[in-house]
Design an enzyme around this catalytic site. Sequence first.
Site, PDB file in Angstrom:
ATOM      1  N   HIS A  47       0.829  -1.202   0.000  1.00 56.81           N
ATOM      2  CA  HIS A  47       0.000   0.000   0.000  1.00 56.81           C
ATOM      3  C   HIS A  47       0.863   1.252   0.000  1.00 56.81           C
ATOM      4  O   HIS A  47       1.821   1.340   0.761  1.00 56.81           O
ATOM      5  CB  HIS A  47      -0.912   0.015   1.231  1.00 56.81           C
ATOM      6  CG  HIS A  47      -1.888  -1.110   1.245  1.00 56.81           C
ATOM      7  ND1 HIS A  47      -1.549  -2.379   1.660  1.00 56.81           N
ATOM      8  CD2 HIS A  47      -3.188  -1.165   0.880  1.00 56.81           C
ATOM      9  CE1 HIS A  47      -2.614  -3.160   1.555  1.00 56.81           C
ATOM     10  NE2 HIS A  47      -3.619  -2.447   1.077  1.00 56.81           N
ATOM     11  N   LYS A  74      -1.095  -7.777  -5.028  1.00 55.48           N
ATOM     12  CA  LYS A  74      -1.996  -6.620  -4.922  1.00 55.48           C
ATOM     13  C   LYS A  74      -1.203  -5.365  -4.576  1.00 55.48           C
ATOM     14  O   LYS A  74      -0.327  -5.387  -3.709  1.00 55.48           O
ATOM     15  CB  LYS A  74      -3.027  -6.877  -3.819  1.00 55.48           C
ATOM     16  CG  LYS A  74      -3.973  -5.705  -3.564  1.00 55.48           C
ATOM     17  CD  LYS A  74      -4.938  -6.017  -2.429  1.00 55.48           C
ATOM     18  CE  LYS A  74      -4.319  -5.633  -1.109  1.00 55.48           C
ATOM     19  NZ  LYS A  74      -5.226  -5.808   0.037  1.00 55.48           N
TER      20      LYS A  74
END
Length: 156
Positions: A47, A74
């Site tokens: 992130h 991700k």
Amino acid sequence: EKYSEICCKAAENCDYVDVEIMGHMKIAKNLIAEIKKNGAKVIGSNHHFDNTPSNGEIIDIMKKMEEQGADICKIAVMPEAKEDVERFMDVSSQLKDILNVPIITMSMAGMGVISRLAGECFGSVLTFGAAKKASAPGQIAVEDLNTVLQILHKSI
């Protein structure tokens, strides 16, 4: 140690465990092996709540997560301008051809909502909607997301 313990315990009861790999590179390979031994697959995640890294950095991060053994890679980024979102969606499209595992990509905040709605057109295999309260900037209500995805799927 606590992080590893929690992830391994989750693996006993979940199909997938999301592991913030880049923040745990020293233990990532062993942790991923333990999670898989406990019966779950691993979503390697990263992130960036402050910016959208360069295309090269994004590709390198995703490759590193795949090398560590992630079953799905991700990355979530924060755009500073609409050009960041456009560039991110372009690099997402490239990633699906570079990696040998599925990808999940999203640009956060209001500016990045389009990546959550149309991400699959650019290679992302999953998106997130908020059941009640958003857990990340730009997440939309699951009912709204479902409506948009139904419309999109009728068109493709």
